[in-house]
Design an enzyme around this catalytic site. Structure first.
Site, mmCIF file in Angstrom:
data_model
loop_
_atom_site.group_PDB
_atom_site.id
_atom_site.type_symbol
_atom_site.label_atom_id
_atom_site.label_comp_id
_atom_site.label_asym_id
_atom_site.label_seq_id
_atom_site.Cartn_x
_atom_site.Cartn_y
_atom_site.Cartn_z
ATOM 1 C CB ALA A 117 -4.043 -7.989 -9.920
ATOM 2 N N GLY A 146 -6.790 -1.828 -9.013
ATOM 3 C CA GLY A 146 -6.557 -3.236 -9.314
ATOM 4 C C GLY A 146 -5.132 -3.499 -9.737
ATOM 5 C CB CYS A 147 -3.766 -4.412 -13.024
ATOM 6 S SG CYS A 147 -4.930 -5.779 -13.269
ATOM 7 C CB VAL A 148 -2.435 0.732 -11.383
ATOM 8 C CG1 VAL A 148 -1.560 1.832 -10.787
ATOM 9 C CG2 VAL A 148 -2.582 0.920 -12.886
ATOM 10 C CB THR A 151 1.809 -3.286 -11.188
ATOM 11 O OG1 THR A 151 1.071 -4.254 -11.957
ATOM 12 C CG2 THR A 151 3.150 -3.016 -11.847
#
Length: 203
Positions: A117, A146-148, A151
């Site tokens: 992710a 998720g990935c946002v 990060t």
């Protein structure tokens, strides 16, 4: 939740001196209506991200992109591909071109290939940004929950000022998007509006 020293959450990390825009997984799998991770309304996030990327380029700030890619057979997908089987769309031999970016990087802008992710997990992104003197990461892309989120959380852990741009992210529902922005803003990042981010990038 307040104590003797004020609210327990929602302090500000603020902007540093040198921002970079990190575009997280803004690929066709999310932005195309028949994609395996198709979002109900990706248009605003794509358009807002394009504005942020243009502003960063015009001011000479770094832009980095991320994509998810797996080997044929998904050997490097670990348990993540077991948890989310649709990630098989990002295997090297998968049909459909779902891993192609919805916007075009300029020559010299790194495209970071990841398997999980966070854009920082198991990648060179932190070293790349630190070497360019970056201290602030403007996070855009998908998906917010998720990935946002991963990060932005890892950006904080790597010593960057995370700025998540509300209009430049999207998720499976407006409710998920807003819930995760609220939680990010409380604990891990500053959630900012597009106009504020453009102002900082242009300055």
């Amino acid at each position: 939740m307040s104590g003797p020293h004020g609210p327990a959450f929602s302090g500000r990390v603020g902007w540093g001196r040198r921002p970079a825009v990190v575009v997280v997984d803004l690929v066709r799998a999310y932005t195309e209506p028949d994609g395996p991770f198709a979002l109900p309304e990706p248009g605003q996030a794509v358009a807002a991200t394009a504005q942020l990327v243009d502003a960063a380029r015009a001011a000479g700030h770094p832009v980095a992109w991320t994509v998810v890619r797996y080997a044929s057979g998904l050997a490097d997908g670990g348990l993540f591909v077991r948890k989310v089987p649709a990630l098989a769309a990002f295997a090297e031999d998968a049909v459909g071109g779902w891993g192609e970016l919805a916007l075009n990087p300029s020559p010299g802008e790194p495209v970071v290939v990841k398997q999980y992710a966070s854009a920082f997990f198991g990648t060179s992104l932190a070293a790349t940004l630190h070497a360019q003197g970056v201290d602030t990461v403007v996070v855009t892309g998908v998906s917010t929950s998720g990935c946002v989120r991963a990060t932005a959380t890892d950006a904080l852990g790597h010593g960057f000022h995370p700025q998540v741009v509300r209009q430049a992210c999207a998720d499976r529902s407006a409710q998920l998007h807003e819930q995760n922005l609220r939680d990010l803003d409380a604990k891990y990042a500053d959630v900012v509006d597009l106009a504020e981010a453009l102002e900082h990038l242009g300055g």
